[in-house]
Design a protein around this motif. Structure first.
Motif, PDB file in Angstrom:
ATOM      1  N   SER A 334       0.956  -1.295   0.175  1.00 33.08           N
ATOM      2  CA  SER A 334       0.104   0.011  -0.058  1.00 33.08           C
ATOM      3  C   SER A 334       0.685   1.181   0.050  1.00 33.08           C
ATOM      4  O   SER A 334       1.334   1.702   1.028  1.00 33.08           O
ATOM      5  CB  SER A 334      -0.944   0.103   1.258  1.00 33.08           C
ATOM      6  N   GLY A 335       1.087   1.634  -1.332  1.00 34.67           N
ATOM      7  CA  GLY A 335       2.121   2.886  -1.421  1.00 34.67           C
ATOM      8  C   GLY A 335       3.571   2.245  -1.004  1.00 34.67           C
ATOM      9  O   GLY A 335       4.063   1.106  -1.318  1.00 34.67           O
ATOM     10  N   LEU A 336       4.406   2.922  -0.106  1.00 31.68           N
ATOM     11  CA  LEU A 336       5.652   2.644   0.084  1.00 31.68           C
ATOM     12  C   LEU A 336       5.683   1.816   1.324  1.00 31.68           C
ATOM     13  O   LEU A 336       6.305   2.406   2.416  1.00 31.68           O
ATOM     14  CB  LEU A 336       6.618   3.815   0.045  1.00 31.68           C
ATOM     15  N   TRP A 337       4.908   0.955   1.427  1.00 30.00           N
ATOM     16  CA  TRP A 337       4.801   0.030   2.526  1.00 30.00           C
ATOM     17  C   TRP A 337       4.511  -1.449   2.304  1.00 30.00           C
ATOM     18  O   TRP A 337       3.383  -1.651   1.643  1.00 30.00           O
ATOM     19  CB  TRP A 337       3.518   0.586   3.307  1.00 30.00           C
ATOM     20  N   PHE A 338       5.413  -2.310   2.299  1.00 33.67           N
ATOM     21  CA  PHE A 338       5.209  -3.779   1.835  1.00 33.67           C
ATOM     22  C   PHE A 338       5.331  -4.600   2.943  1.00 33.67           C
ATOM     23  O   PHE A 338       5.980  -4.600   3.870  1.00 33.67           O
ATOM     24  CB  PHE A 338       6.550  -3.881   0.994  1.00 33.67           C
ATOM     25  N   GLY A 339       4.561  -5.657   2.623  1.00 32.27           N
ATOM     26  CA  GLY A 339       4.346  -6.953   3.542  1.00 32.27           C
ATOM     27  C   GLY A 339       4.934  -8.080   2.638  1.00 32.27           C
ATOM     28  O   GLY A 339       4.222  -8.605   1.865  1.00 32.27           O
ATOM     29  N   CYS A 340       6.045  -8.601   2.896  1.00 27.67           N
ATOM     30  CA  CYS A 340       6.650  -9.568   1.877  1.00 27.67           C
ATOM     31  C   CYS A 340       6.533 -10.965   2.584  1.00 27.67           C
ATOM     32  O   CYS A 340       7.280 -11.260   3.682  1.00 27.67           O
ATOM     33  CB  CYS A 340       8.203  -9.429   1.704  1.00 27.67           C
ATOM     34  N   GLU A 341       5.472 -11.645   2.328  1.00 22.23           N
ATOM     35  CA  GLU A 341       5.308 -12.991   2.956  1.00 22.23           C
ATOM     36  C   GLU A 341       6.341 -13.962   2.523  1.00 22.23           C
ATOM     37  O   GLU A 341       6.494 -14.324   1.130  1.00 22.23           O
ATOM     38  CB  GLU A 341       3.886 -13.603   2.474  1.00 22.23           C
ATOM     39  N   LEU A 342       7.004 -14.492   3.516  1.00 17.72           N
ATOM     40  CA  LEU A 342       8.168 -15.555   3.147  1.00 17.72           C
ATOM     41  C   LEU A 342       7.397 -16.972   3.018  1.00 17.72           C
ATOM     42  O   LEU A 342       6.620 -17.441   3.343  1.00 17.72           O
ATOM     43  CB  LEU A 342       8.979 -15.384   4.487  1.00 17.72           C
ATOM     44  N   SER A 343       8.560 -17.570   1.977  1.00 19.75           N
ATOM     45  CA  SER A 343       8.379 -18.876   1.641  1.00 19.75           C
ATOM     46  C   SER A 343       9.415 -19.815   1.516  1.00 19.75           C
ATOM     47  O   SER A 343      10.703 -19.244   1.828  1.00 19.75           O
ATOM     48  CB  SER A 343       7.484 -18.869   0.435  1.00 19.75           C
ATOM     49  N   GLY A 344       9.250 -21.149   1.311  1.00 23.40           N
ATOM     50  CA  GLY A 344      10.419 -21.821   1.102  1.00 23.40           C
ATOM     51  C   GLY A 344      11.419 -21.921   2.469  1.00 23.40           C
ATOM     52  O   GLY A 344      10.802 -22.017   3.265  1.00 23.40           O
ATOM     53  N   ALA A 345      12.619 -21.916   1.999  1.00 25.20           N
ATOM     54  CA  ALA A 345      13.648 -22.021   2.899  1.00 25.20           C
ATOM     55  C   ALA A 345      13.376 -20.500   4.064  1.00 25.20           C
ATOM     56  O   ALA A 345      14.219 -20.771   5.208  1.00 25.20           O
ATOM     57  CB  ALA A 345      14.949 -22.229   2.472  1.00 25.20           C
ATOM     58  N   LEU A 346      12.936 -19.614   3.748  1.00 29.63           N
ATOM     59  CA  LEU A 346      12.873 -18.481   4.185  1.00 29.63           C
ATOM     60  C   LEU A 346      11.579 -18.496   5.276  1.00 29.63           C
ATOM     61  O   LEU A 346      11.366 -17.440   6.019  1.00 29.63           O
ATOM     62  CB  LEU A 346      13.069 -17.420   3.359  1.00 29.63           C
ATOM     63  N   ALA A 347      10.716 -19.382   5.012  1.00 33.90           N
ATOM     64  CA  ALA A 347       9.304 -19.467   5.841  1.00 33.90           C
ATOM     65  C   ALA A 347       9.719 -19.285   7.238  1.00 33.90           C
ATOM     66  O   ALA A 347      10.642 -19.958   7.900  1.00 33.90           O
ATOM     67  CB  ALA A 347       8.618 -20.601   5.537  1.00 33.90           C
TER      68      ALA A 347
END
Length: 401
Positions: A334-347
């Motif tokens: 939402s604009g310059l505001w990010f939620g990066c959902e982690l997956s794989g080996a970074l979960a």
């Protein structure tokens, strides 16, 4: 080299409610910070969405310097020019007709919730129920942490305040089941922040507006983080067709100087009378002077358009990174505001990613164990943005290897 203070001093002298990383930051300029050893960092956290115009912005420095040479504090037995000037601009730019100043987002929400309860009791002594949402976060006072929808922050301190009902975010039917004549307020983050950068759907916000109006309750938008240009609009409600009765904000408004604000209509605000509520430092001339300088920059169509442009650039880069490396299952933004959902080996390794990122010179946040949270300056340069993304990718590759 002997340093006057070291990271170990934190563990020795500070109450252990935080666990900061090992470096001590001493200087900032734009979207870069430097530590005691002279190492540089790209700031992808913005002090938890606070340093909206980066570090050491000349207009904010000048405003602070100029006001510091005039008057620092007068108390609320008197008023002051910066407080009134900022209040006029906030009201002119929003739905609001009245302003209450305090020092933080928690205090702004505390004021909003008390005002909603006061209005409810003025109408009917039993009209005290507050509807809030699971996963939300509204501050650290006992009232606001109880209203917030994350029990881990409010448990272990005895009975919570009564009359607070939590339902699932974006669930219209759940709200319909709990709202009624005893409801004094619904409080919602238009974008849940601490809970993972999750935007409300337009239908959900419209339903909240319709339901609160039908039940003579106030709708409170908590824009502590989503406000002040963060989402590409001055306040996120402006991205919707919904206008709240009360809006709270803080963080980015002061550009790093502590301030909190509750905005409301006269019809709601007039339920407070002299003595109903207050704040010793609220409306401080220094805070208001710096915040007015920040507001003047943020409330510029060119700056807000720049937020949207940079947001699209960063979102595309993050999604491409996720596809290349298999590290992100979803990028919510939402604009310059990010939620990066982690997956794989970074979960579930958001904490590792934040720590390793700092070692690689990029400062980031997390929103729970499985979400990397990024909030840059609103005016971050393309060069700084690209460099921060490069350092993030390097970090992901190292953790995946």
């Amino acid at each position: 080299m002997s340093l006057a203070v070291q990271r170990a001093d934190f563990d020795r002298y500070m109450v252990p409610v935080f666990n900061p990383l090992e470096m001590i930051l001493v200087r900032g300029e734009g979207s870069r910070l430097w530590d005691q050893q002279g190492r540089d960092y790209i700031d992808f956290g913005a002090g938890v969405a606070v340093t909206s115009l980066g570090h050491n912005h000349p207009a904010l420095v000048k405003a602070l310097h100029d006001q510091a040479a005039k008057v620092w504090h007068v108390s609320n037995y008197f008023t002051n020019e910066p407080a009134l000037s900022l209040a006029k601009k906030l009201c002119a730019a929003t739905f609001a007709e009245q302003v209450f100043y305090c020092n933080s987002g928690a205090e702004a929400n505390e004021a909003a919730l008390k005002l909603a309860r006061k209005r409810g009791v003025d109408i009917n002594p039993e009209k005290v129920e507050i509807v809030a949402f699971n996963g939300s976060f509204h501050g650290r006072t006992f009232f606001t942490v109880s209203v917030g929808g994350q029990p881990k922050y409010s448990s272990g301190m005895g009975p919570n305040p009564a009359g607070i009902i939590h339902v699932d975010f974006n669930d219209i039917e759940a709200v319909k089941r709990v709202i009624g004549p005893k409801t004094c307020a619904v409080i919602v983050e238009p974008v849940i922040g601490e809970g993972g950068i999750v935007p409300a759907t337009p239908e959900f916000l419209q339903a909240l507006r319709d339901l609160t109006t039908a039940n003579d309750a106030v709708l409170i938008f908590d824009e502590i983080q989503s406000g002040n240009g963060r989402t590409g609009a001055l306040y996120d409600y402006m991205n919707t067709s919904v206008v709240p009765d009360i809006l709270t904000t803080a963080k980015g408004l002061g550009g790093g100087f502590p301030i909190g604000v509750m905005l409301t209509t006269a019809a709601v605000g007039n339920h407070f009378k002299p003595g109903s509520h207050g704040s010793t430092f609220g409306g401080n001339p220094l805070a208001c002077a710096v915040s007015e300088a920040a507001f003047d920059i943020i409330n510029d169509p060119a700056v807000l358009a720049g937020v949207r442009t940079k947001a699209a650039r960063a979102a595309a880069a993050l999604r491409a990174m996720g596809e290349r490396l298999g590290c992100f299952s979803e990028i919510r933004s939402s604009g310059l505001w990010f939620g990066c959902e982690l997956s794989g080996a970074l979960a579930a390794r958001a904490g590792d990613l934040v720590g390793k990122g700092a070692a690689n010179g990029v400062l980031m946040l997390q929103a729970g164990p499985n979400v990397l949270r990024i909030a840059t300056s609103l005016i971050i340069s393309d060069a700084e943005l690209d460099e921060g993304l490069r350092r993030l990718e390097k970090t992901c590759i190292e953790l995946l290897s």
